[in-house]
Design a protein around this motif. Structure first.
Motif, PDB file in Angstrom:
ATOM      1  N   ASP A 196       1.027  -1.094  -0.010  1.00 40.68           N
ATOM      2  CA  ASP A 196       0.012  -0.075   0.105  1.00 40.68           C
ATOM      3  C   ASP A 196       1.002   1.236   0.153  1.00 40.68           C
ATOM      4  OD1 ASP A 196      -2.485  -1.616   0.153  1.00 40.68           O
ATOM      5  OD2 ASP A 196      -2.090  -1.772   2.332  1.00 40.68           O
ATOM      6  N   SER A 197       2.208   1.076  -0.152  1.00 38.41           N
ATOM      7  CA  SER A 197       3.067   2.259  -0.119  1.00 38.41           C
ATOM      8  C   SER A 197       3.648   2.557  -1.570  1.00 38.41           C
ATOM      9  CB  SER A 197       4.177   2.238   0.747  1.00 38.41           C
ATOM     10  OG  SER A 197       3.863   1.691   2.095  1.00 38.41           O
ATOM     11  N   LEU A 198       4.176   3.678  -1.738  1.00 34.91           N
ATOM     12  CA  LEU A 198       4.897   4.033  -3.013  1.00 34.91           C
ATOM     13  C   LEU A 198       5.968   3.064  -3.197  1.00 34.91           C
ATOM     14  CD1 LEU A 198       5.014   6.371  -5.010  1.00 34.91           C
ATOM     15  CD2 LEU A 198       6.635   7.181  -3.952  1.00 34.91           C
ATOM     16  N   HIS A 199       6.158   2.434  -4.361  1.00 30.86           N
ATOM     17  CA  HIS A 199       7.155   1.293  -4.493  1.00 30.86           C
ATOM     18  C   HIS A 199       8.717   2.100  -4.473  1.00 30.86           C
ATOM     19  CE1 HIS A 199       9.280  -1.959  -6.239  1.00 30.86           C
ATOM     20  NE2 HIS A 199       8.175  -2.881  -6.147  1.00 30.86           N
ATOM     21  N   PRO A 200       9.371   1.370  -4.250  1.00 36.35           N
ATOM     22  CA  PRO A 200      10.859   2.083  -4.127  1.00 36.35           C
ATOM     23  C   PRO A 200      11.543   2.193  -5.233  1.00 36.35           C
ATOM     24  CG  PRO A 200      10.886  -0.258  -3.052  1.00 36.35           C
ATOM     25  CD  PRO A 200       9.426  -0.004  -3.303  1.00 36.35           C
ATOM     26  N   LEU A 201      10.979   1.416  -6.119  1.00 35.06           N
ATOM     27  CA  LEU A 201      11.368   1.810  -7.659  1.00 35.06           C
ATOM     28  C   LEU A 201      11.073   3.077  -8.115  1.00 35.06           C
ATOM     29  CD1 LEU A 201      10.345  -1.311  -9.575  1.00 35.06           C
ATOM     30  CD2 LEU A 201      12.673  -0.683  -9.510  1.00 35.06           C
ATOM     31  N   GLN A 202      10.132   3.889  -7.551  1.00 35.90           N
ATOM     32  CA  GLN A 202       9.935   5.389  -8.001  1.00 35.90           C
ATOM     33  C   GLN A 202      11.002   6.019  -7.438  1.00 35.90           C
ATOM     34  OE1 GLN A 202       6.811   6.392  -9.520  1.00 35.90           O
ATOM     35  NE2 GLN A 202       8.572   8.108  -9.430  1.00 35.90           N
ATOM     36  N   ASP A 203      11.413   5.894  -6.222  1.00 44.03           N
ATOM     37  CA  ASP A 203      12.712   6.832  -5.901  1.00 44.03           C
ATOM     38  C   ASP A 203      13.836   6.485  -6.734  1.00 44.03           C
ATOM     39  OD1 ASP A 203      11.204   8.206  -3.792  1.00 44.03           O
ATOM     40  OD2 ASP A 203      11.620   6.576  -2.382  1.00 44.03           O
ATOM     41  N   MET A 204      13.981   5.315  -6.911  1.00 44.98           N
ATOM     42  CA  MET A 204      15.266   4.819  -7.524  1.00 44.98           C
ATOM     43  C   MET A 204      15.054   5.709  -9.055  1.00 44.98           C
ATOM     44  SD  MET A 204      16.061   1.330  -9.595  1.00 44.98           S
ATOM     45  CE  MET A 204      14.729   1.905 -10.974  1.00 44.98           C
ATOM     46  N   SER A 205      13.843   5.591  -9.720  1.00 44.64           N
ATOM     47  CA  SER A 205      13.688   6.324 -11.018  1.00 44.64           C
ATOM     48  C   SER A 205      14.013   7.686 -10.939  1.00 44.64           C
ATOM     49  CB  SER A 205      12.341   6.087 -11.436  1.00 44.64           C
ATOM     50  OG  SER A 205      11.957   6.839 -12.545  1.00 44.64           O
TER      51      SER A 205
END
Length: 548
Positions: A94-103
């Motif tokens: 239910d959280s922002l996927h850590p891939l978003q920060d990586m991107s």
């Protein structure tokens, strides 16, 4: 009811306190290590960040594992980075996927390709995670892979039809592809899932404004702002639409909301130069004028320096090195600074706020054109670089500044710039000399011009905007995309043909071929998004008329 805590001796309390302090100290140490690692990552120092994270990784600290995955992405270990991020993402559905920060990190480092590879690998680990498809689709849009982005985002919607982010990203993919009508349909059709979705309402406003349907755009912006009036991003986008519609009084005031976004100024807002009245005096007050965004913005609003000086202001300009020499020759400039620390001032003002400062005065447009002066000595030195064979001398700029580490600037540049080969029809004109004014990465294309195009290239002699201004004065006309040279030539009062994108910048208004900012500039705009063919044909006809 308050009672005494029973069963704890003073010695025991002391032990508990020391244990708590030890825990806090350890937590602070971990936090400091994570922050330092993140700072190293932001600079692209992947081995250093990985070494700093090693003790926390050994303890299976989740934040450290995420940052380790970022290091691995940057170093090319795609599979392990994907495994770590997919695993952690699964723990927090239910959280922002850590891939978003990586991107976002890899975008800022211009490392989109390894980020794409990690997203693809992560999607194989957890194919049902729509969040991964969203990040992947976003990166595909950024890299111009529109068909792949659309397919990916449609897959995300098929998996989770009510995910509003997927619908909005799909709309963005169509927008970047130039299919604005389809982009609008994506947004309006998904409103039945969530009719009051603020981001969707605001994005509908943006697409309508890009199409020139300004009244409809304002209606959607009003609806979004009624739900979230303090959202600075929506307010700034709304301001851009107002300015594009020529509603300057409202637009300039609304545009000040950008100061609530990161990166616009670190100076105190309470010392921002207020709006001036018709007779407001600034006698003896030191006004610090600061460069904020692109070179074109500063060149455009240098027109307000003289009106400030005429009110008694002592003007101090803080600008990039490329503009410093030119600025020293602007009427009304007192001092010019490049780099260094913040000087003493009474009021500060970014150049983009100057139209708001003068909106209620007799000089809402600043000093008249020409308000930029070329260096006469440089004019004499550079004039021989321009042919003197009786043909029309045309300065040419076909690309802006890509700025790949800035997402918004990168995507705008992709819309406004073209390949030199797109201008091949101009090379067929017998009575025209084409003189390159192109600098930056696009200048490499001058080494391989279209067949039959003779392109004079004096750009090795152009090191600053002051040099370019001097050369422009020897030309008959400048043909350029929407970049800083358009403002430089317009500010000099030279004829300009602006090759403009369909979803144009606010400053060129909507539905006009002229502009109140530069009386010698004519706008030749795309009639179909992303298509330059008819623009080049119209430029060719206009130059032919000038020849005759």
């Amino acid at each position: 009811m308050r009672g005494k805590h029973l069963g704890t001796s003073p010695q025991t309390r002391q032990i508990i306190t020391m244990h708590t302090l030890s825990t806090i100290a350890a937590a602070r140490s971990e936090l400091a290590a994570l922050r330092q690692a993140m700072q190293e990552l932001e600079r692209g120092f992947f081995p250093q960040a990985r070494a700093r994270l090693a003790p926390l990784v050994a303890q299976q600290n989740e934040q450290a594992l995420i940052l380790l995955a970022f290091c691995l992405c940057g170093e090319g270990d795609i599979q392990e980075a994907a495994r770590l991020l997919a695993t952690i993402g699964t723990r927090h559905p239910d959280s922002l996927h850590p891939l978003q920060d990586m991107s976002e990190l890899m975008t800022a480092l211009n490392l989109r390709e390894p980020a794409l590879a990690v997203c693809r690998a992560a999607a194989r680990f957890t194919p049902s995670d729509t969040r991964i498809l969203n990040v992947l689709g976003d990166l595909l849009v950024q890299t111009g892979q529109f068909d792949a982005a659309i397919a990916t985002l449609r897959q995300a919607i098929a998996q989770q039809p009510t995910d509003m982010l997927s619908h909005n990203l799909l709309s963005m993919a169509y927008t970047e592809q130039g299919a604005l009508g389809t982009a609008l349909e994506c947004l309006t059709n998904c409103l039945h899932h969530e009719s009051q979705h603020i981001g969707t309402l605001a994005n509908i406003g943006s697409v309508l404004a890009a199409q020139g349907h300004m009244d409809q755009a304002f209606a959607y912006y009003r609806q979004a702002l009624s739900l979230r009036p303090e959202d600075a991003r929506i307010r700034v986008n709304h301001s851009v639409a107002l300015l594009k519609a020529g509603q300057y009084d409202k637009g300039w005031t609304e545009h000040e909301w950008r100061f609530r976004l990161p990166g616009h100024t670190s100076l105190p807002i309470e010392r921002l130069l207020p709006t001036l009245g018709p007779t407001t005096s600034l006698k003896g007050q030191r006004i610090l004028l600061t460069h904020e965004e692109g070179l074109g913005d500063t060149l455009m609003f240098l027109r307000y320096v003289l009106p400030l000086a005429q009110r008694g202001a002592i003007t101090h300009l803080w600008v990039p090195d490329a503009l410093a020499e030119l600025c020293r020759n602007i009427p009304g400039v007192h001092t010019v600074q490049v780099g260094g620390t913040t000087p003493a001032y009474d009021w500060h003002c970014p150049f983009i706020s100057l139209p708001r400062v003068f909106a209620a005065t007799a000089q809402p447009w600043g000093a008249p054109v020409p308000y930029i002066r070329a260096n006469s000595q440089k004019m004499a030195q550079l004039a021989p670089l321009v042919p003197s064979n009786g043909k029309l001398n045309v300065g040419l700029v076909w690309g802006g500044a890509p700025r790949p580490t800035s997402l918004f600037a990168h995507m705008i540049d992709r819309r406004r710039s073209m390949s030199l080969h797109t201008l091949a029809p101009l090379g067929q004109m017998e009575k025209v000399n084409l003189i390159s004014l192109q600098k930056g990465s696009y200048a490499e294309q001058a080494m391989d011009p279209p067949e039959g195009m003779a392109l004079y290239d004096p750009t090795d002699s152009l090191h600053t905007m002051d040099d370019t201004a001097a050369l422009i004065m020897a030309l008959d006309v400048v043909v350029t995309v929407d970049t800083a040279v358009a403002h430089l030539a317009g500010g000099l009062g030279k004829p300009v043909l602006l090759m403009d994108r369909y979803d144009n910048c606010w400053r060129w208004l909507h539905g006009r071929e002229d502009t109140p900012w530069y009386p010698t500039l004519r706008i030749i705009r795309q009639t179909i998004p992303r298509q330059w063919g008819d623009v080049v044909v119209r430029v060719k006809h206009t130059l032919a008329a000038m020849v005759h």
